[in-house]
Design a protein around this motif. Structure first.
Motif, PDB file in Angstrom:
ATOM      1  N   ARG A 165       0.853  -1.193   0.000  1.00 34.68           N
ATOM      2  CA  ARG A 165       0.000   0.000   0.000  1.00 34.68           C
ATOM      3  C   ARG A 165       0.888   1.241   0.000  1.00 34.68           C
ATOM      4  NH1 ARG A 165      -2.136   1.016   6.198  1.00 34.68           N
ATOM      5  NH2 ARG A 165      -0.146   0.621   7.253  1.00 34.68           N
ATOM      6  N   PRO A 166       0.346   2.390  -0.393  1.00 33.82           N
ATOM      7  CA  PRO A 166       1.146   3.613  -0.409  1.00 33.82           C
ATOM      8  C   PRO A 166       1.508   4.067   0.997  1.00 33.82           C
ATOM      9  CG  PRO A 166      -1.143   4.107  -0.907  1.00 33.82           C
ATOM     10  CD  PRO A 166      -1.023   2.619  -0.911  1.00 33.82           C
ATOM     11  N   HIS A 167       2.646   4.681   1.127  1.00 35.59           N
ATOM     12  CA  HIS A 167       3.130   5.208   2.403  1.00 35.59           C
ATOM     13  C   HIS A 167       3.237   6.721   2.263  1.00 35.59           C
ATOM     14  CE1 HIS A 167       5.597   5.912   5.912  1.00 35.59           C
ATOM     15  NE2 HIS A 167       5.584   4.624   6.235  1.00 35.59           N
ATOM     16  N   ALA A 168       2.711   7.452   3.235  1.00 34.09           N
ATOM     17  CA  ALA A 168       2.676   8.913   3.144  1.00 34.09           C
ATOM     18  C   ALA A 168       4.072   9.508   2.996  1.00 34.09           C
ATOM     19  CB  ALA A 168       1.984   9.495   4.372  1.00 34.09           C
ATOM     20  N   VAL A 169       5.030   8.983   3.746  1.00 35.13           N
ATOM     21  CA  VAL A 169       6.376   9.556   3.722  1.00 35.13           C
ATOM     22  C   VAL A 169       7.097   9.190   2.429  1.00 35.13           C
ATOM     23  CG1 VAL A 169       8.587   9.696   4.908  1.00 35.13           C
ATOM     24  CG2 VAL A 169       6.477   9.545   6.235  1.00 35.13           C
ATOM     25  N   ASN A 170       7.019   7.927   2.016  1.00 33.40           N
ATOM     26  CA  ASN A 170       7.612   7.542   0.731  1.00 33.40           C
ATOM     27  C   ASN A 170       7.018   8.356  -0.412  1.00 33.40           C
ATOM     28  OD1 ASN A 170       7.829   4.100   1.731  1.00 33.40           O
ATOM     29  ND2 ASN A 170       9.535   5.505   1.448  1.00 33.40           N
ATOM     30  N   THR A 171       5.707   8.568  -0.355  1.00 37.10           N
ATOM     31  CA  THR A 171       5.044   9.353  -1.386  1.00 37.10           C
ATOM     32  C   THR A 171       5.566  10.782  -1.403  1.00 37.10           C
ATOM     33  OG1 THR A 171       3.036   7.995  -1.261  1.00 37.10           O
ATOM     34  CG2 THR A 171       2.807  10.206  -2.204  1.00 37.10           C
ATOM     35  N   ALA A 172       5.751  11.360  -0.223  1.00 39.33           N
ATOM     36  CA  ALA A 172       6.265  12.727  -0.132  1.00 39.33           C
ATOM     37  C   ALA A 172       7.692  12.811  -0.659  1.00 39.33           C
ATOM     38  CB  ALA A 172       6.204  13.211   1.315  1.00 39.33           C
ATOM     39  N   PRO A 233       5.026  15.169   4.078  1.00 40.29           N
ATOM     40  CA  PRO A 233       3.832  15.399   3.261  1.00 40.29           C
ATOM     41  C   PRO A 233       3.468  16.878   3.135  1.00 40.29           C
ATOM     42  CG  PRO A 233       3.492  13.505   4.671  1.00 40.29           C
ATOM     43  CD  PRO A 233       4.781  14.133   5.105  1.00 40.29           C
ATOM     44  N   ILE A 234       3.598  17.637   4.239  1.00 39.37           N
ATOM     45  CA  ILE A 234       3.303  19.067   4.171  1.00 39.37           C
ATOM     46  C   ILE A 234       4.287  19.765   3.248  1.00 39.37           C
ATOM     47  CG2 ILE A 234       3.280  21.196   5.521  1.00 39.37           C
ATOM     48  CD1 ILE A 234       2.216  19.514   7.873  1.00 39.37           C
ATOM     49  N   TRP A 235       5.544  19.394   3.360  1.00 40.36           N
ATOM     50  CA  TRP A 235       6.593  19.964   2.498  1.00 40.36           C
ATOM     51  C   TRP A 235       6.284  19.672   1.029  1.00 40.36           C
ATOM     52  CZ3 TRP A 235      12.488  18.528   3.331  1.00 40.36           C
ATOM     53  CH2 TRP A 235      13.263  19.201   2.381  1.00 40.36           C
TER      54      TRP A 235
END
Length: 249
Positions: A165-172, A233-235
């Motif tokens: 599944r997608p990971h928020a940090v990897n995605t960022a 993610p915010i960055w």
């Protein structure tokens, strides 16, 4: 403390290695054969403080920022270091376009730092094959949902291992790598999908979920930095929005 924001890393006050690279705590003082004296049964390659792409990239970016503010101070020395550091990062790129991450999981992390450093040094999608290959690598790992997910097994096997599944940090990290590589100007569509993925993952509290480990030490010890899930993610979303505004203007 560098942009990783959590553990001690190379800093400007530390002398670079002879090849212009930077290690974590001190200069590389010997050769890898000393590892035969390694007293640890859990960690590999801890006797010598080897240079890493992340530390070298962080110092490279800092030196470039400093030289822009003060172009006269130690101009030649800083210039030579920038050239050597950039070359080191380019030489560390793998055939598939990625970089191995020493302090995070893993290729997504290393590639983000490498691209950020090379972009600061003037590499662009147009003038750098390293940047182009990095974009192709990151885009090839994008999940059908729009995000990215990489597991700790990448660090152990040194081969990219996709998560379920997608990971928020990897995605960022992947988003930031593409943004600094110039993907917004080429085709922002993959970044729109990624941004939507992050937005959908955000909790009602405004935070992002704590997921699988994204920190790593010596390829065998995984952990989490609690601020990563919100910081990156915010960055990524903020930088994507900024680039879109610039593109429209």
């Amino acid at each position: 403390m560098d942009q990783k924001g959590a553990h001690p890393t190379a800093h400007i006050g530390q002398e670079p290695n002879e090849d212009g690279t930077f290690s974590t705590y001190e200069c590389k003082r010997s050769t890898p054969w000393l590892e035969v004296l390694n007293p640890s049964e859990s960690f590999l390659n801890i006797v010598v403080d080897y240079p890493s792409v992340e530390c070298t990239s962080s110092v490279l970016q800092a030196l470039i920022m400093f030289s822009e503010l003060n172009p006269v101070y130690r101009k030649e020395e800083i210039g030579n270091c920038i050239i050597k550091s950039s070359k080191f990062i380019e030489n560390k790129q793998r055939k598939d376009g990625s970089w191995f991450g020493t302090w995070g999981i893993c290729f997504t992390y290393g590639t983000f730092f490498a691209v950020k450093g090379l972009a600061a040094a003037g590499r662009t999608y147009e003038n750098s094959s390293s940047i182009r290959k990095a974009c192709n690598f990151i885009l090839s790992k994008q999940l059908c949902t729009g995000g990215w997910g990489e597991t700790y097994l990448s660090s152990e096997s040194e081969v990219y291992v996709e998560a379920s599944r997608p990971h928020a940090v990897n995605t960022a990290w992947a988003m930031l790598a593409l943004i600094y590589a110039g993907q917004v100007e080429i085709d922002p569509t993959p970044l729109y999908h990624a941004a939507q993925e992050l937005i959908n993952m955000q909790l009602e509290t405004g935070e992002f979920p704590q997921q699988e480990h994204v920190g790593c030490f010596n390829c065998s010890f995984s952990f989490n930095y609690s601020n990563y899930r919100n910081l990156f993610p915010i960055w990524a979303l903020g930088e994507f929005h900024r680039r879109l505004v610039l593109r429209k203007s």
